[in-house]
Design an enzyme around this catalytic site. Structure first.
Site, PDB file in Angstrom:
ATOM      1  N   GLU A   1       0.799  -1.219   0.000  1.00  0.00           N
ATOM      2  CA  GLU A   1       0.000   0.000   0.000  1.00  0.00           C
ATOM      3  C   GLU A   1       0.834   1.271   0.000  1.00  0.00           C
ATOM      4  O   GLU A   1       0.492   2.248  -0.658  1.00  0.00           O
ATOM      5  CB  GLU A   1      -0.967   0.013   1.203  1.00  0.00           C
ATOM      6  CG  GLU A   1      -2.087  -1.011   1.124  1.00  0.00           C
ATOM      7  CD  GLU A   1      -1.654  -2.409   1.563  1.00  0.00           C
ATOM      8  OE1 GLU A   1      -0.522  -2.540   2.063  1.00  0.00           O
ATOM      9  OE2 GLU A   1      -2.441  -3.358   1.403  1.00  0.00           O
TER      10      GLU A   1
ATOM     11  N   HIS B   1     -11.004  -5.397   9.464  1.00  0.00           N
ATOM     12  CA  HIS B   1     -11.622  -5.218   8.148  1.00  0.00           C
ATOM     13  C   HIS B   1     -13.008  -4.581   8.248  1.00  0.00           C
ATOM     14  O   HIS B   1     -13.822  -4.766   7.357  1.00  0.00           O
ATOM     15  CB  HIS B   1     -11.769  -6.561   7.419  1.00  0.00           C
ATOM     16  CG  HIS B   1     -10.484  -7.171   6.958  1.00  0.00           C
ATOM     17  ND1 HIS B   1      -9.596  -7.767   7.810  1.00  0.00           N
ATOM     18  CD2 HIS B   1      -9.945  -7.291   5.727  1.00  0.00           C
ATOM     19  CE1 HIS B   1      -8.561  -8.231   7.129  1.00  0.00           C
ATOM     20  NE2 HIS B   1      -8.741  -7.960   5.856  1.00  0.00           N
TER      21      HIS B   1
END
Lengths: 321, 342, 378
Positions: free
Chosen positions: B71, B140
């Protein structure tokens, strides 16, 4: 290798400008008139200038918090830089960035960067722009031996390879990340890191303009020709502390004096120019004098320049509100 | 005009903007999927929940870029590409992964314009899924829009329906500032009429999804639908509510919120993000400061407890705000009367 | 026994309506009504409209409470003579509700409209047709500035009972392409003529509203053989005045709050402008290309705050029948435009009516069009 007289003249002028700029800042900082932190590039001039000698306006660089040299090498105006460092409204960033954030996107200068390892991911993006917009440009990340240990840097080496980007990673290895030696902080070698990503590796003595120029040419032409990224490892020495005011108690006495006397890139440049009759000493003397005047004028102008207005505080957070 | 899901609305927005402007590219982990696999199938996923499906086929691998799971590098690359002439839409998959690339968003993209003295433009969109309700547990499921709202230089969009999602995403892509576009993963299959042609919904302009006289409800993202349901049920009890969907948490349409509170004098805020320093506290502070005299009852916040998002369904249901919790809060503020001073 | 009991059911306003809300009763229980008296206000997602009693009698029950949302066909009230016992009415209600199945598709039958996008001279034109099983000259409906084919939601279903009816979105409007060329009536009329050709229409009755009226006049001028008759509803082209407050406000207002007063200029009864109507216009205005299209049309047609294209002379030369319908309280195009027209032109002016009689006085307008078309022209 052949280097044109024009490139030599401009490169010497850029190196001298950086030196004068930084030495003057060292003096001025001590007077207390310059706010914030200043990180000086003295002694490392040949690196930025030797690399940027191969770059045009359409090429992009990202820099570090030790970024004045890269800015000057990429063509950012010194009066605007000086005004910025003095926190003036006439500064290149209108007094809102300061020493660590000097940028001029119109010149492909993506900014000095206050975050160690901030530049390499940005350079992957700039390289992607060059690739997709097909402007034949190359993007160059300058980063230090300290930043070479950042995850963002290592991820960028991977991404640039995976995406086959026209990017060059220039490790300016001055032996220290802040107050910690790279001999302690860097595992393995930069060379092995490049090899780990299957990337061509070049290295050079960063106090020798001609060596940098030659190595950078190889690394940059590799990237520009569409063969993917390359790494250039430049060996350097830092002449001042991490920032101004750093007593450098972590360095042995005489280390810097020795560097200054034996590995001054400007002295070495003049020597080489004289040896092979590239440029006359009088030409270089003229440059020295002109640069000194230019820096003097920049300091005078910066001190006189207007301060930012209260309204500047809330301006330019967004393009549109 | 046809019925489209939240997922289709986003896909269509991306597709139409990529057709309109060749500088628009998308990148992210498995936005196509399948590169380097043994089957040779390209566009295997089209995003982990299929939102970017089919874009590779139409636009090719130069403009639909699969990234390594990395990322920091690709979000940073998106910022760098945005500053140098492209208009990237980077997908961060789950917003929880922002921990791996916050520097690139917070210190780089968000700050360029200000610290470079107004000379930079960073037309970057970062799409990410947020929200609980999927049994995806603590790493998440977070609703991190307050984190981004806190950072000057970012715009933050929390769409509440398919129609809203398409218009706000096209606006985000055309915007010259970095925009964080957060999609509630539970809403991808929700459907409604969405125009086939491209359209934009301006930022910083709240939408009143219900108009009433008694209580103002401010809700964000998926919570707007919950608030609408609560308002419809309460209407039958004789409590009429205004429901405000701010659409963007940054910029925030504080004017509309204050106007509505001036009319109703009672405020409930529904926010599925963690309760400390979230949007509910932000709006409550705004109203307490700017509309104190209009208030007829204490402000109530319907928010989760200050815990990570739990896994087990029973716990996750307890965690999230619900229509019932909103109704209870509205009833309590509607019934509240200031005690007479002795 | 049950012949004397008349069920009042949720009406179907417009082709897309599947449910409606009983906004308010306008007649109290026990009141005697005639057929055609307004007994309730029904609110749909698009519009609030008065519901007229289908028969004479006493309103015995208000089965649906105010505010209730019900499917089309559901029982909302009972009309019966005063002497029908309550027990009979109760029995009727329970029988009705037991047998009532909400079935939208069944009730519409052949009149169900088809909506499609047609390519006309490189433009996408969104067309809604209904009543295609009917022979005879079809009716073509042309909406006005900023409108779309749903402006005919009360007109198209009613006239479809005996006739093929075609409504469409003008370029720059609804779901059609947003390229309006120079935005003049001539340019629109050219597109309409081309649309007629694509749809294989040799001859059509044309009804045009507002700017659509000017387009209809232009079409009658340039394609007299195509136009079987003209129904001009509050048309542009007959007068000079135009409310620029409306035109500019319509272009500029981008929030519900600012658009609402602008749209209210369209009607005499301001309560007709619903939240949903405002929302659908805001959504239309957000589409790419709409604002530039509206600005072009406004600039071309209403330059300097006056109508740029006088079309009265068409009425002197056009040989087909013409009728002009106008609301007396029209705030956009003054009803004065209906004065001093040639004798052959039928003029109907509606009291307490604004710029959109086809919505505000839909039964009257539908009757007027029907009678006009049936009186020997079709």
């Amino acid at each position: 290798m052949q280097i044109s007289r024009d490139i030599l003249t401009r490169s010497y002028q850029a190196m001298r400008t950086i030196r004068e700029f930084e030495e003057r800042l060292h003096v001025e900082f001590a007077t207390g008139e310059i706010p914030g932190f200043v990180h000086l590039y003295c002694g490392e001039e040949a690196s930025g200038v030797g690399v940027c000698a191969h770059l045009g306006k359409t090429d992009t660089i990202a820099s570090t918090h030790r970024g004045h040299g890269h800015c000057i090498a990429k063509g950012v105006a010194v009066d605007g830089m000086m005004a910025e460092i003095y926190g003036r409204r006439t500064g290149v960033c209108r007094g809102k960035g300061g020493s660590m954030h000097i940028a001029d996107l119109s010149l492909g200068m993506l900014g000095a960067n206050g975050i160690v390892g901030g530049g390499p991911p940005l350079i992957c993006g700039a390289a992607l722009s060059h690739k997709l917009l097909k402007d034949n440009g190359v993007a160059v990340a300058f980063y230090g031996d300290g930043a070479s240990n950042e995850g963002s840097t290592l991820e960028s080496l991977n991404l640039a390879t995976v995406w086959h980007l026209p990017a060059v990673f220039v490790v300016e290895d001055n032996g220290y990340g802040e107050a910690t030696g790279s001999s302690y902080a860097c595992a393995g070698t930069q060379k092995d890191r490049a090899a780990g990503f299957g990337m061509p590796y070049f290295e050079c003595d960063g106090t020798d303009f001609f060596a940098v120029y030659e190595a950078a040419e190889e690394a940059i032409s590799h990237a520009r020709s569409g063969k993917g990224p390359a790494m250039l490892h430049v060996h350097l020495a830092r002449w001042y502390g991490h920032f101004e005011g750093d007593a450098m108690s972590y360095r042995v006495n005489g280390e810097v004096t020795k560097e200054r006397s034996e590995r001054d890139c400007l002295v070495k440049f003049r020597q080489r120019a004289a040896d092979v009759s590239l440029l006359e000493a009088s030409v270089l003397d003229e440059i020295d004098a002109a640069v000194k005047n230019e820096i003097d004028a920049a300091v005078v102008a910066a001190k006189k320049a207007p301060l930012p207005e209260a309204e500047d505080l809330t301006r330019d957070v967004y393009v549109s509100y | 005009m046809s019925k489209k899901s939240f997922r289709q609305a986003i896909n269509e927005a991306l597709r139409q903007e990529m057709r309109r402007d060749p500088r628009v590219i998308i990148m992210g982990e498995d936005v196509a999927g399948g590169r380097g696999g043994t089957s040779g199938v390209q566009d295997a996923w089209g995003g982990v929940l299929g939102v970017t499906k089919g874009l590779l086929t139409e636009f090719g691998e130069d403009r639909v870029l699969d990234t390594p799971i990395s990322e920091a590098s690709y979000i940073g690359a998106a910022a760098g590409a945005a500053a140098t002439g492209l208009r990237p839409v980077a997908e961060l998959m789950f917003v929880d992964f922002v921990g791996c690339c916050l520097d690139q968003i917070m210190n780089q993209a968000a700050k360029f314009r200000y610290m470079f003295g107004g000379k930079a433009r960073t037309p970057l969109v970062i799409r990410a899924m947020y929200g609980a309700g999927f049994n995806a547990a603590a790493q998440h499921s977070q609703a991190l829009y307050p984190l981004f709202t806190h950072i000057p230089g970012l715009k933050v969009v929390v769409p509440s329906s398919p129609y809203e999602a398409k218009g706000l995403l096209i606006q985000a892509i055309r915007d010259d500032d970095p925009v964080i576009f957060l999609e509630n993963k539970v809403m991808y299959d929700e459907e409604e009429d969405v125009p086939d042609d491209p359209y934009t919904i301006p930022f910083g302009e709240a939408n009143l999804t219900r108009e009433g006289n008694d209580v103002t409800i401010v809700a964000f993202g998926r919570m707007v639908g919950f608030a609408n349901q609560a308002a419809d049920r309460l209407e039958k009890e004789g409590i009429s509510c205004t429901v405000i969907d701010p659409r963007t948490t940054s910029p925030l349409d504080s004017g509309t919120i204050l106007d509505c509170v001036a009319d109703t004098g009672r405020l409930v805020i529904v926010d599925e993000s963690s309760p400390r320093c979230n949007l509910a506290t932000d709006v409550a502070a705004l109203v307490a400061e700017e509309a104190f005299d209009a208030l007829k009852a204490p402000i109530r916040r319907v928010v989760p407890p200050h815990t990570p998002v739990p896994f087990a369904t029973i716990l996750e249901n307890l965690y999230l705000p619900s229509v019932e919790k909103i109704e209870a809060a509205v009833r309590s503020v509607a019934a509240y009367r200031v005690k007479e001073e002795v | 026994m049950s012949e004397t009991i008349t069920p009042i059911t949720m009406p179907k306003f417009g082709l897309a309506m599947t449910e409606g809300k009983l906004a308010s009763w306008s007649t109290p229980v026990g009141a005697t009504v005639k057929a055609g008296d307004e007994i309730a206000d029904i609110e749909t997602s698009k519009i609030t409209n008065g519901y007229e009693s289908p028969a004479a009698g006493v309103l015995r029950r208000q089965v649906a409470p105010e505010g209730e949302m019900l499917p089309v066909g559901a029982l909302i009230g009972i009309l019966a003579d005063a002497d029908v016992p309550d027990s009979d009415i109760d029995a009727f209600i329970s029988r009705f509700n037991e047998s009532f199945i909400s079935d939208d598709s069944g009730s519409a039958g052949n009149d169900e409209p088809t909506r499609k996008v047609t390519e006309v001279e490189n433009l996408k034109i969104s067309v809604q047709e209904s009543g295609s099983q009917h022979d005879g000259i079809p009716l073509l409906l042309i909406h006005g500035f900023g409108g779309d084919l749903t402006n005919w939601m009360m007109t198209q279903p009613a006239l479809t009972e005996t006739r093929r009816v075609i409504a469409f979105d003008l370029p720059g409007h609804g779901e059609s392409s947003k390229d309006v060329g120079d935005g003049s009536p001539v340019s629109f009329a050219t597109t309409v003529a081309a649309l007629a050709e694509v749809l294989d229409l040799q001859r059509v009755h044309v009804a045009g509203h507002s700017l659509g009226g000017a387009i209809a006049l232009e079409l009658a001028k340039t394609h007299p053989d195509l136009v079987a008759s003209l129904t001009l509803i509050a048309p542009a082209g007959l007068g000079q005045d135009i409310s620029m407050t409306f035109i500019n406000g319509f272009i500029e207002a981008d929030r519900r709050k600012t658009l609402e007063p602008v749209l209210q200029q369209l009607v005499h009864d301001k309560s007709l402008i619903t939240r949903q109507m405002i929302e659908s216009i805001i959504r239309y205005k957000r589409l790419d290309g709409v604002i530039p299209a509206l600005k072009t049309i406004a600039e071309t047609n209403f330059h300097d705050g006056r109508q740029a294209f006088p079309l009265r002379s068409v009425l002197e030369t056009y040989s087909g029948p013409v009728q002009v319908l106008w609301g007396e309280q029209d705030e956009i195009l003054s009803v004065a435009g209906s004065e001093d027209l040639p004798d052959a032109v039928t003029v109907i002016r509606y009291p307490d009516t604004g710029h959109m009689p086809q919505l505000e006085k839909s039964p009257d307008v539908n009757k007027a069009i029907k009678n006009f078309l049936d009186s020997g022209n079709s």
